[in-house]
Design an enzyme around this catalytic site. Sequence first.
Site, PDB file in Angstrom:
ATOM      1  N   ARG A  46     -15.657   3.621 -11.892  1.00 36.59           N
ATOM      2  CA  ARG A  46     -16.326   3.243 -13.134  1.00 36.59           C
ATOM      3  C   ARG A  46     -17.663   2.570 -12.888  1.00 36.59           C
ATOM      4  NH1 ARG A  46     -11.889   0.606 -16.935  1.00 36.59           N
ATOM      5  NH2 ARG A  46     -11.783  -0.663 -15.074  1.00 36.59           N
ATOM      6  N   LYS A 144       1.388   6.378  -2.469  1.00 38.68           N
ATOM      7  CA  LYS A 144       2.455   5.557  -2.983  1.00 38.68           C
ATOM      8  C   LYS A 144       1.840   4.316  -3.648  1.00 38.68           C
ATOM      9  CE  LYS A 144       3.881   2.085  -0.625  1.00 38.68           C
ATOM     10  NZ  LYS A 144       2.963   1.077  -0.074  1.00 38.68           N
ATOM     11  N   HIS A 174       1.770   7.266   4.427  1.00 37.62           N
ATOM     12  CA  HIS A 174       0.908   7.338   5.602  1.00 37.62           C
ATOM     13  C   HIS A 174       1.680   7.189   6.915  1.00 37.62           C
ATOM     14  CE1 HIS A 174       0.879   2.931   5.481  1.00 37.62           C
ATOM     15  NE2 HIS A 174       0.386   2.936   6.695  1.00 37.62           N
ATOM     16  N   LYS A 178       1.391   9.063  11.195  1.00 33.71           N
ATOM     17  CA  LYS A 178       1.266   8.335  12.460  1.00 33.71           C
ATOM     18  C   LYS A 178       1.735   9.247  13.597  1.00 33.71           C
ATOM     19  CE  LYS A 178       1.910   3.719  10.482  1.00 33.71           C
ATOM     20  NZ  LYS A 178       0.742   2.893  10.779  1.00 33.71           N
ATOM     21  N   GLU A 212       5.401  -7.133  10.142  1.00 35.33           N
ATOM     22  CA  GLU A 212       3.967  -7.382   9.972  1.00 35.33           C
ATOM     23  C   GLU A 212       3.689  -8.867  10.106  1.00 35.33           C
ATOM     24  OE1 GLU A 212       1.939  -4.636   7.020  1.00 35.33           O
ATOM     25  OE2 GLU A 212       3.762  -5.207   5.961  1.00 35.33           O
ATOM     26  N   ASP A 231       7.470  -1.682  -1.761  1.00 36.29           N
ATOM     27  CA  ASP A 231       6.254  -1.511  -0.962  1.00 36.29           C
ATOM     28  C   ASP A 231       6.538  -0.796   0.361  1.00 36.29           C
ATOM     29  OD1 ASP A 231       3.414  -2.070  -0.571  1.00 36.29           O
ATOM     30  OD2 ASP A 231       4.053  -3.472   0.989  1.00 36.29           O
ATOM     31  N   HIS A 236       8.168   4.085   3.421  1.00 36.32           N
ATOM     32  CA  HIS A 236       8.011   4.176   4.880  1.00 36.32           C
ATOM     33  C   HIS A 236       9.355   4.087   5.621  1.00 36.32           C
ATOM     34  CE1 HIS A 236       3.953   3.705   3.667  1.00 36.32           C
ATOM     35  NE2 HIS A 236       3.893   2.401   3.703  1.00 36.32           N
ATOM     36  N   LYS A 335       6.800  -9.413   5.793  1.00 29.25           N
ATOM     37  CA  LYS A 335       5.436  -9.923   5.994  1.00 29.25           C
ATOM     38  C   LYS A 335       5.557 -11.282   6.677  1.00 29.25           C
ATOM     39  CE  LYS A 335       3.121  -7.077   2.923  1.00 29.25           C
ATOM     40  NZ  LYS A 335       2.378  -6.043   3.643  1.00 29.25           N
TER      41      LYS A 335
HETATM   42  C1  BG6 Z   1       1.372  -0.083   3.012  1.00 29.16           C
HETATM   43  C2  BG6 Z   1       1.867  -1.311   2.300  1.00 29.16           C
HETATM   44  O1  BG6 Z   1       1.944   1.059   2.460  1.00 29.16           O
HETATM   45  O2  BG6 Z   1       1.729  -0.171   4.373  1.00 29.16           O
HETATM   46  C3  BG6 Z   1       1.317  -2.568   2.934  1.00 29.16           C
HETATM   47  O3  BG6 Z   1       1.494  -1.255   0.941  1.00 29.16           O
HETATM   48  C4  BG6 Z   1       1.596  -2.565   4.420  1.00 29.16           C
HETATM   49  O4  BG6 Z   1       1.869  -3.720   2.320  1.00 29.16           O
HETATM   50  C5  BG6 Z   1       1.167  -1.261   5.051  1.00 29.16           C
HETATM   51  O5  BG6 Z   1       0.916  -3.645   4.995  1.00 29.16           O
HETATM   52  C6  BG6 Z   1       1.598  -1.180   6.505  1.00 29.16           C
HETATM   53  O6  BG6 Z   1       0.990  -0.085   7.108  1.00 29.16           O
HETATM   54  P1  BG6 Z   1       0.666  -0.074   8.647  1.00 29.16           P
HETATM   55  O7  BG6 Z   1       0.094   1.292   8.878  1.00 29.16           O
HETATM   56  O8  BG6 Z   1      -0.297  -1.182   8.904  1.00 29.16           O
HETATM   57  O9  BG6 Z   1       1.966  -0.286   9.334  1.00 29.16           O
END
Ligand code: BG6
Length: 485
Positions: A46, A144, A174, A178, A212, A231, A236, A335
């Site tokens: 936008r 996602k 994603h 990997k 993480e 999330d 994942h 986290k």
């Molecule tokens: C994302 C989440 O899909 O994946 C994040 O929304 C997370 O919260 C991330 O940190 C982790 O991805 P990666 O590739 O850093 O393991």
Amino acid sequence: VKVDPFDLVVFGGTGDLAYRKLYPALFHRERSGQFTEPTRIIGVSRRHLDRDAFRASVKDALVRFAAADEASSADLERFLARLDYVAADAAGDSGWSDLRETLGGDDRIRAFYLATGPDLFCPIAKRLGAEGLATERSRIIVEKPIGRDGATADAINTDIGSVFPERAIFRIDHYLGKESVQNLMALRFANALLEPIWNSAHIDHVQITVAETLGVEGRGAYYDESGAIRDMVQNHMMQLLCLTAMEPPNSMDADSLRDEKLKVLKALQPIDGSNAASLTVRGQYRAGFADGGPVPGYLHDVGRHESMTETFVAMRISVANWRWAGVPFYLRTGKRLPQRFSEIVVGFKRVPHVIFDMPSDSIPANRLVIRVQPDEGVKLWMMVKEPGPGGMRLQHLPLDMSFAKAFGMASADAYERLLMDAIRGNAALFMRRDEVEAAWRFIDPVREAWAAMREPPRPYAAGTWGPNASVALIERDGRTWNEDE
Ligand code: BG6
């Protein structure tokens, strides 16, 4: 391998995902010479920016996130020259005719990447349909989260599906991009020695950890609505579980692969109000030490006085089928844990009889550790004799394969592979509609059970391995979370 020329339209083109991940990934593909002329990338958002200001902002991002420098200046110029920008209101009327004029002919490959919040997926998809921009050779790529639950995922999929056929819809997880996740398939299906023992006769249990060190990083508003279960677990973690547990697909063809993953999701034993208290653990981080210094707690990070949202989940999952009966899958993600790593650990059964002069439980079982990130690689922990004349002393040591050492290169970012696959129309590493919905069908009752229990998530100090209950979850079964270096 070169790809045909394409127009890639990035909605949310001035957002975090675009600058941090998408443009850097595309730039790397540029550097490797994969694009053919006249490939173009069109940012849409936008904000009122002109093309030069947009190019300058992307250039900044490439310097920061893709290490663009003097050495790559020719590639950088070529890349920036591909960029165009259209200010358009995804949910309104303005800018759509500009977009139409900016796009190349209808016969070109056209990819619409929705790097926006999920609330815009349906309006944008419908608008693309109404404007006649969705052509035979178009694809739509969505990130996602697909929905907040099964019902909203279904609604999004239906709306997008009313404009684009399933073969043109690329739902990104994603993790599937990997290298080491794809390597899991190579490991399982290109090595004759593993598959015969990949079952309940030889495997005691499986652990999947995605840890993480970061907190919610300015994404508090999104995160507080999602929590770790939406999330990370629904997508994942479920994908890692599927690739570990699935039957061998007939080929790497998109549907063969996704059919097998879907069967795993359908075989998961439900976790609901009757068993969630014993099979799941939720946690929320408090202030502590992480990432090299003191950090505040979750409530501070999201600016709230209270929140029932979890930043840590551990679960014990059963895959109710012939191969996996009786083999628990322990999952944990969180986290602000002490280290950032993702791994899949396959714990084998112990030797059936001990011939050495030692107690039977002093011989640890073999473990196969598949390190997804960082330090991608595979370790197989085995027992060996300690050298020396002092009798039969045994040690547990790994056969250790580091991909960085073996191949002498860092692996490409997941988005590089995924973006190029979407352009080529190869959907193998994307989630099919039924897969997303099946994952929600497993997750929804877990969330509903938690909501009904009304128990706040258990606190854990930032920089620790989550609530003690997560240790208890696995130790209750006589097992431990993997702690290899
Ligand atoms: C994302 C989440 O899909 O994946 C994040 O929304 C997370 O919260 C991330 O940190 C982790 O991805 P990666 O590739 O850093 O393991």
